[in-house]
Every structure is written in structure tokens, then in C-alpha cells.
Design a protein around this motif. Sequence first.
Motif, PDB file in Angstrom:
ATOM      1  N   ILE A 189      50.116  28.365  79.755  1.00 15.15           N
ATOM      2  CA  ILE A 189      50.320  26.913  79.880  1.00 15.15           C
ATOM      3  C   ILE A 189      51.485  26.534  78.973  1.00 15.15           C
ATOM      4  CG2 ILE A 189      49.343  24.641  79.378  1.00 15.15           C
ATOM      5  CD1 ILE A 189      46.620  25.726  80.137  1.00 15.15           C
ATOM      6  N   THR A 190      52.345  25.713  79.511  1.00 15.63           N
ATOM      7  CA  THR A 190      53.468  25.202  78.704  1.00 15.63           C
ATOM      8  C   THR A 190      53.310  23.697  78.556  1.00 15.63           C
ATOM      9  OG1 THR A 190      54.940  26.941  79.509  1.00 15.63           O
ATOM     10  CG2 THR A 190      55.974  24.984  78.533  1.00 15.63           C
ATOM     11  N   VAL A 191      53.304  23.261  77.302  1.00 20.70           N
ATOM     12  CA  VAL A 191      53.291  21.824  77.006  1.00 20.70           C
ATOM     13  C   VAL A 191      54.711  21.465  76.572  1.00 20.70           C
ATOM     14  CG1 VAL A 191      52.318  19.985  75.600  1.00 20.70           C
ATOM     15  CG2 VAL A 191      50.868  21.901  76.341  1.00 20.70           C
ATOM     16  N   PHE A 209      54.726  13.954  77.594  1.00 18.82           N
ATOM     17  CA  PHE A 209      54.854  15.412  77.779  1.00 18.82           C
ATOM     18  C   PHE A 209      54.322  15.774  79.151  1.00 18.82           C
ATOM     19  CE2 PHE A 209      50.708  14.606  75.916  1.00 18.82           C
ATOM     20  CZ  PHE A 209      49.845  15.404  76.644  1.00 18.82           C
ATOM     21  N   THR A 210      54.730  16.912  79.601  1.00 22.07           N
ATOM     22  CA  THR A 210      54.201  17.470  80.853  1.00 22.07           C
ATOM     23  C   THR A 210      53.515  18.795  80.541  1.00 22.07           C
ATOM     24  OG1 THR A 210      56.307  18.561  81.327  1.00 22.07           O
ATOM     25  CG2 THR A 210      55.948  16.393  82.309  1.00 22.07           C
ATOM     26  N   VAL A 211      52.519  19.120  81.390  1.00 23.48           N
ATOM     27  CA  VAL A 211      51.761  20.368  81.253  1.00 23.48           C
ATOM     28  C   VAL A 211      52.036  21.227  82.467  1.00 23.48           C
ATOM     29  CG1 VAL A 211      49.486  21.418  81.026  1.00 23.48           C
ATOM     30  CG2 VAL A 211      49.955  19.223  79.921  1.00 23.48           C
ATOM     31  N   GLU A 212      52.469  22.439  82.245  1.00 28.18           N
ATOM     32  CA  GLU A 212      52.796  23.362  83.331  1.00 28.18           C
ATOM     33  C   GLU A 212      51.859  24.578  83.258  1.00 28.18           C
ATOM     34  OE1 GLU A 212      56.794  24.407  82.541  1.00 28.18           O
ATOM     35  OE2 GLU A 212      57.484  22.327  82.375  1.00 28.18           O
ATOM     36  N   GLY A 213      51.249  24.929  84.404  1.00 30.41           N
ATOM     37  CA  GLY A 213      50.503  26.190  84.476  1.00 30.41           C
ATOM     38  C   GLY A 213      48.999  26.077  84.469  1.00 30.41           C
ATOM     39  N   GLY A 214      48.437  24.937  84.164  1.00 32.33           N
ATOM     40  CA  GLY A 214      46.986  24.832  84.141  1.00 32.33           C
ATOM     41  C   GLY A 214      46.551  23.499  83.578  1.00 32.33           C
ATOM     42  N   GLU A 215      45.243  23.366  83.436  1.00 33.49           N
ATOM     43  CA  GLU A 215      44.687  22.116  82.924  1.00 33.49           C
ATOM     44  C   GLU A 215      44.500  22.223  81.422  1.00 33.49           C
ATOM     45  OE1 GLU A 215      40.695  19.309  83.418  1.00 33.49           O
ATOM     46  OE2 GLU A 215      40.993  21.081  84.681  1.00 33.49           O
ATOM     47  N   LEU A 216      44.969  21.222  80.714  1.00 36.51           N
ATOM     48  CA  LEU A 216      44.907  21.232  79.263  1.00 36.51           C
ATOM     49  C   LEU A 216      43.580  20.634  78.803  1.00 36.51           C
ATOM     50  CD1 LEU A 216      46.977  22.162  77.133  1.00 36.51           C
ATOM     51  CD2 LEU A 216      47.536  19.747  76.777  1.00 36.51           C
ATOM     52  N   VAL A 232      72.471   7.423  64.050  1.00 35.86           N
ATOM     53  CA  VAL A 232      72.699   7.981  65.384  1.00 35.86           C
ATOM     54  C   VAL A 232      72.717   9.501  65.287  1.00 35.86           C
ATOM     55  CG1 VAL A 232      74.434   8.208  67.197  1.00 35.86           C
ATOM     56  CG2 VAL A 232      73.881   5.942  66.292  1.00 35.86           C
ATOM     57  N   GLY A 233      72.083  10.145  66.237  1.00 31.64           N
ATOM     58  CA  GLY A 233      72.032  11.609  66.264  1.00 31.64           C
ATOM     59  C   GLY A 233      70.845  12.100  67.082  1.00 31.64           C
ATOM     60  N   GLU A 234      70.568  13.420  66.993  1.00 31.17           N
ATOM     61  CA  GLU A 234      69.458  14.016  67.738  1.00 31.17           C
ATOM     62  C   GLU A 234      68.375  14.461  66.764  1.00 31.17           C
ATOM     63  OE1 GLU A 234      71.033  17.107  70.164  1.00 31.17           O
ATOM     64  OE2 GLU A 234      71.838  15.731  71.661  1.00 31.17           O
ATOM     65  N   TYR A 235      67.152  14.154  67.150  1.00 32.47           N
ATOM     66  CA  TYR A 235      66.010  14.469  66.300  1.00 32.47           C
ATOM     67  C   TYR A 235      64.969  15.229  67.135  1.00 32.47           C
ATOM     68  CZ  TYR A 235      68.140  11.081  63.181  1.00 32.47           C
ATOM     69  OH  TYR A 235      69.023  10.419  62.378  1.00 32.47           O
ATOM     70  N   GLU A 236      64.397  16.275  66.516  1.00 31.98           N
ATOM     71  CA  GLU A 236      63.392  17.091  67.230  1.00 31.98           C
ATOM     72  C   GLU A 236      62.093  16.296  67.382  1.00 31.98           C
ATOM     73  OE1 GLU A 236      61.108  21.436  67.012  1.00 31.98           O
ATOM     74  OE2 GLU A 236      62.107  20.606  65.223  1.00 31.98           O
ATOM     75  N   ILE A 237      61.592  16.329  68.612  1.00 27.50           N
ATOM     76  CA  ILE A 237      60.250  15.778  68.857  1.00 27.50           C
ATOM     77  C   ILE A 237      59.307  16.981  68.853  1.00 27.50           C
ATOM     78  CG2 ILE A 237      58.800  14.416  70.379  1.00 27.50           C
ATOM     79  CD1 ILE A 237      61.371  13.378  71.712  1.00 27.50           C
ATOM     80  N   LYS A 238      58.585  17.123  67.768  1.00 29.59           N
ATOM     81  CA  LYS A 238      57.707  18.287  67.615  1.00 29.59           C
ATOM     82  C   LYS A 238      56.397  18.080  68.368  1.00 29.59           C
ATOM     83  CE  LYS A 238      59.362  19.651  63.032  1.00 29.59           C
ATOM     84  NZ  LYS A 238      58.955  19.908  61.609  1.00 29.59           N
ATOM     85  N   VAL A 239      55.873  19.197  68.893  1.00 23.75           N
ATOM     86  CA  VAL A 239      54.574  19.151  69.554  1.00 23.75           C
ATOM     87  C   VAL A 239      53.716  20.279  68.976  1.00 23.75           C
ATOM     88  CG1 VAL A 239      55.412  20.536  71.513  1.00 23.75           C
ATOM     89  CG2 VAL A 239      53.321  19.167  71.763  1.00 23.75           C
ATOM     90  N   VAL A 244      43.848  20.709  71.229  1.00 18.14           N
ATOM     91  CA  VAL A 244      43.915  21.593  72.416  1.00 18.14           C
ATOM     92  C   VAL A 244      43.061  22.841  72.175  1.00 18.14           C
ATOM     93  CG1 VAL A 244      45.399  23.035  73.849  1.00 18.14           C
ATOM     94  CG2 VAL A 244      46.175  20.756  73.120  1.00 18.14           C
ATOM     95  N   GLU A 245      42.199  23.155  73.145  1.00 18.38           N
ATOM     96  CA  GLU A 245      41.302  24.311  73.034  1.00 18.38           C
ATOM     97  C   GLU A 245      41.807  25.516  73.811  1.00 18.38           C
ATOM     98  OE1 GLU A 245      37.527  23.038  74.426  1.00 18.38           O
ATOM     99  OE2 GLU A 245      37.260  21.496  72.876  1.00 18.38           O
ATOM    100  N   ASN A 246      42.825  25.330  74.614  1.00 20.89           N
ATOM    101  CA  ASN A 246      43.306  26.437  75.448  1.00 20.89           C
ATOM    102  C   ASN A 246      43.939  27.533  74.607  1.00 20.89           C
ATOM    103  OD1 ASN A 246      43.484  23.762  76.865  1.00 20.89           O
ATOM    104  ND2 ASN A 246      43.656  25.129  78.639  1.00 20.89           N
ATOM    105  N   PHE A 247      43.982  28.756  75.228  1.00 16.62           N
ATOM    106  CA  PHE A 247      44.719  29.869  74.661  1.00 16.62           C
ATOM    107  C   PHE A 247      45.983  30.080  75.491  1.00 16.62           C
ATOM    108  CE2 PHE A 247      40.444  30.412  73.201  1.00 16.62           C
ATOM    109  CZ  PHE A 247      40.549  30.985  71.946  1.00 16.62           C
ATOM    110  N   ASN A 248      46.892  30.861  74.902  1.00 14.06           N
ATOM    111  CA  ASN A 248      48.142  31.220  75.597  1.00 14.06           C
ATOM    112  C   ASN A 248      48.935  29.969  75.974  1.00 14.06           C
ATOM    113  OD1 ASN A 248      50.072  32.932  76.623  1.00 14.06           O
ATOM    114  ND2 ASN A 248      49.029  33.274  78.576  1.00 14.06           N
ATOM    115  N   VAL A 249      49.051  29.056  74.991  1.00 18.11           N
ATOM    116  CA  VAL A 249      49.787  27.805  75.207  1.00 18.11           C
ATOM    117  C   VAL A 249      51.132  27.892  74.487  1.00 18.11           C
ATOM    118  CG1 VAL A 249      49.784  25.305  74.941  1.00 18.11           C
ATOM    119  CG2 VAL A 249      47.636  26.519  75.383  1.00 18.11           C
TER     120      VAL A 249
END
Length: 690
Positions: A189-191, A209-216, A232-239, A244-249
Amino acid sequence: MGEYPVKVSGAEAQNYEISYVDGKLTIIAADAITVRVNSVSRLYGDENPTFEYTVEGGELIGTPILSCLATPTSPVGEYEIKIEAGSVANFNVTYVSGTLTVEKAPLIISGGEYTLKQGDPLPPFKAEYEGFKNGESFDVLIQQPVLTTEATPASPLGEYPVVVSGAEAQNYAITYVNGKLTIIEADPITVRVHNTSRLYGDENPWFEFTVEGGELKGAPVISCEATPTSPVGEYEIKVEAGTVENFNVTYVSGTLTVEKAPLTISGGEYTMKQGDPLPELKAVFEGFKNGETAEVLTVQPVLTTEATSVSALGEYPEISYVDGKLTIIEADAIMVKAINVKREYGEENPKLEYTVYGGELRGEPVITCVANPFSSVGTYDIVVEPGTVENFNVTYVNGTLTVEKASLFINGGQYTMKQGDPLPEFKAVYDGFKNEETPEVLIEQPTLSTLATSDSAPGVYSVVVEGAIADNYEILYSLGTLTITEADPIVVRVVSCSRLYGEENPEFEYTVEGGEYKGVPAFTCAATKESPVGEYAIEVGEGSEKNYNVTYIGGTLTVEKAPLLAYVDNYSREFGEENPVFVIQYDGFRNNDTEECLEVVPVASTVATVNSPAGDYEIVVSGGVAQNYEFSYQSGTLTIIPQSGIDSISVDHPVNVYTIQGTLVRQNTTSLQGLPRGVYIVEGRKVTVK
């Protein structure tokens, strides 16, 4: 058995007066025969084997009947193999039953194989059975097996044993084979956080955010360091995982672009009278954020006009500048993800590969793993690094190399022994060691056992191997076999013997043919000191120590007649008298026997009659018959003496005078005068003194 008279009759003769003496037919016991059923064994659920028997002591005429109540459904235990006469025509036959031993049948209980994705609940474990007899199922078990594993839904990827234990059964010898639970990687799963932008001075927008590959399951946590005052500039939006209880995320950050806020600078409005000096031109600002003022400008604006103090009446524009804008946005997001792989312990790593998501990769990443054939079971990072990749906004996601346990087969081995010998030393046979390893790498060595003992009947018995533990091996067991063959055949044969009636039985002797006999066999014989003349079976069987495959052949004790002497003393009478009554005496009676035990009492007789002249006559003893005695006879002497006087004796030299019994009564005498009446011996002649 017994003695039967043989009658004689019907003879006729002209010159003879016939008298008859019966003969005797003695029927003795037939040769003793023992028919002994051979004891055997079988597994529960099998048909009974063909029952066999051995014959000792002679040739069997006919066939006995062998039967046993045990059936394939009979429980473990011992059952009598009965033997009956059937068509056997022999006499004096002893039938000895055998034993059918019903042993536990082998039952293999395995734990089965299961697969679950990491994070899913454990599957229900169900035992698998191999070996039930008689259409039975696990319902016959006294205790049902218990299947357990150390794995949990959160356990690392890999294989985990499903341990089977605790089963009990009356009729089965249980062997356990562990099952296997394979925890595989959960669906990837990709968040991915959405890139977004805002103007300088604004609050951050709601991050999506979007979830790809399964149900979160659960919700991630999204954060960004940018505030309304951030330039002004670019800032990381951390996730991050959050709840979340899933594995392989895989969590892919986004970018918040803070763009310039619009700022309007106007020249303002002024009025002047023609000819007056120009007013002070002052810029008017609209759009400052965060309480800022014109002081934040790097370069202050310049206000000019074409008008002068002498300009004609009218309106004149001021010149203001509005900057252009070049916006540089983020390159397309690319994810390079190592592909998870697995291999067994001891093998070379497979080819390490990766997949690319989100765009075309320029260049090649470097992909490595520290695991080698000697690496223990476990998980190892497959590290992916940029290498020659030229792209921007690339996320590198490591993979996992799972080193699984290699299969190690342990067999109980093949053994052969003769019944009665000690059990051989069991030694496990291995197939599957890696890296030139030996059993020394095992944490726990296997144990090998069998239900067979030195006493077990010939047959094939399972050698159960169990209990081995290893870090890097999945252990699979297979039964060994112990084949118990018949011991070398031995024949113990009793040496037939004899003794006289009334004596104690002799010490029985025997011979051994075919091998060494342990200990001393046991003898039984019904004959005692009081037993009558005849033949008695000497039976022989197992004695002080256990022997196997032994044929015991009995012998015969012959009780023979004891010697019995019948005799009479010497007698004398005068001429013309009747013979005296001759009293028979005996020497040799046994067991307090008396004349009453004789079948025919012997008689004492002489040819002398009333008219027989003086002299010596033999008293003959004869005619005795006895079951248990062999007669011998000793005659006496009847001396007939003249009616008076002394027999003439003429000696011209001294002589010795003896009684008839040999006692010296006179020595060197020439006269018999004065001697008592009786018979004397003088120089070898009988002389009667009256």
C-alpha cells in the motif's frame, strides 16, 4: 494304559495234564507329543497372520485347529491363540496355546500448511492424519492434538512451525510432523500526500492524500513545518503511520509550495495648482501580509510623472512596475522499490530486482544485500541507492530478502537384529545440511525410539525420530525401521533315561543343537518314587533365562522294575514226617510295600515227600509276579534226618564241626557226642545229630 491278561485255553493232549498260566499285555503311554502354537504379533487394524505351530516329540497324524478371537478391530493387547485336536489321531498329545500380541498401529499427525499475509488474523489450524485403521477417524483419540505456533499476525515474514502435540490414543503409536505457517508480505500500500501550494502569509491548506494498493486501516499523521510567516519556497509535507495498522505500507511525502502573495503598489492621487511645485509622490500599498510594511521591500518603488509645475492642466499617469513571475514546480515523483524475495538458508542470493513507479528512470540504481549463503534465517534489507540515476524527486524504498529455513530430512535409519539380542544403537540419517554443516549445528539433537524390545516378536517395527531443533533448518522426519528376525533356531532335546521303581528321579540331562542356550531349561516329570513301572514324559521348557526360537523336545523316563529277592531259610525234619510250611522272606521292597502288593505271590516247593529218604532236598522258590518288581530267587535246603541216632562218622583225625549256617561249634574233635540235635557240617558233609 495298563496291564491286560492274555488268556490261554483250549489245548488238549493225550499224555499231559494241561494247566494254564495267563500271559500279560502291558499298554504303555504313546510317545509324548507337544503341539505348541508359535506366538506372533501384528499391528492394530491388520488381519490376523497365518497361525503356525511346532510339533515336539514325534510325528503328528492329522491337523489341529487354531483359532483366535482377535479381529482387525480388536484393541491393543494380548489374545490367546487356542489350539484344539482337530483331525489329530495321536494319543498322549499336549496342546500349548500361543499368544497374538496386537501392537499399536503407527499414526502420523501433521500440522498442515498455511499461508497468511502479515497483519491478517491467524488461520484456524487443522490436524492432518495418516494411518487410521478400520475406517476410524480422529474421533477415536482419547485426547485430541493441540496445534500451536509462536507466530502472531505481527510476526516478521518467514516460515513458522505449527507444532502438534498432546494427542493420545489407545490403539495408535503417534508420530508428529510439524506443520508450517508461511507469513507472506501484506499487499503493498502506498500512502501518497498530494502536492499543494498556497500564497505567502496564508494558513496551510488541509493536506490530502491518496491510498494506492488496498484499504487503509487507521489514519496517517500529516505534518509540515511551513507557517504563514514561512518565506516563499518548497516545504516537505511529511506523512507518518499514525494509527495505521497495515503492514508493507510505503509513505510518500508531498510538497507544499509557498508562492508569492500579490502586492499592488499604486502611485496615489494628487492635486496641484499649475505652477505650484510638484507634490511629494508617495506610493500606496495593498496586499502586505503578516503586518509587514514597505520596509520589507528589497528595493523601494520610484514614483515619477511627466507633469511639471508649468504643465497644462490635466491628469498625468504615474509609472508603476509589476514584476513578472517564473514558477519552478516539482519534478514528477518517482519511486524505485526493491522487490522482496526469499530463498532458503545455504543458497546464493537470487538476482535482486526493483520496480519503478511514477515515471521513466534515467540511469541505474545500485541494489545490494549483506546476506550470503552463511547468513542465518531472518530478514535482511535489500538496499536500493541512486547509483547513476539522474532524476529528481526520487524515493528509494528498500526491500526485504527473507532467508527461510532449509529443509533438513532426518530419517530413523534401517536396522536388523535377532530376537533376544539387545536393541542396536539408533543413529539418525540426515539429508539436507548446507554449508558443509553437520549435526553439531543442531540446538537439540533428535531422539530415536521404538516400541520394540529385545523380547518383541519377529517383525518390522518403526523407529521414531523426533525432538530436533535447529535455527536454520525446517526439520522433516521420516520413520526408520527395525527388523527383528528370528533368533538362530535351537533345539533342546531331553536325554531319555531310566531308574528303578522306588528311587528318586535322576537329574535330567539334555543336549543343545544349533546354538548357545542361555541358562538352564526347566524340567517336569509326573513320575515320583511311588510311580509304578512304566514310561513317563519328561517335559522341558524355558528355564532360568529367556531364549528365543527354541524347540523343546521332551524325553522319556522309564521306571523299571526294582530287584526283589524271594528266599527261604533251611529246614529239617525226620524221615516220615510231613514237610514243614516253608515261609518265604523278601529282600528289596520299596516305598513300604509288602507281600500284599504282589500280583502273584511266589511259592516254595521241594520234591521231598513223606517217603523221601534221609538227605538234603532243595527248597525251590518261584512263580512270583509283581508290577513293580523283578524277582530273583534263593533256594533253601530241606534236610531229612533219620528218625534216631547219629549218622555214622568215621574220622581218624581231628575235625572242625560247623552249623549249617557256617558257625564253628567244635574244633579239632573226633566225636559228635553231646551236640544238640540238628544238622552239622563236617569236612564238607552234612551230619545229622538226633
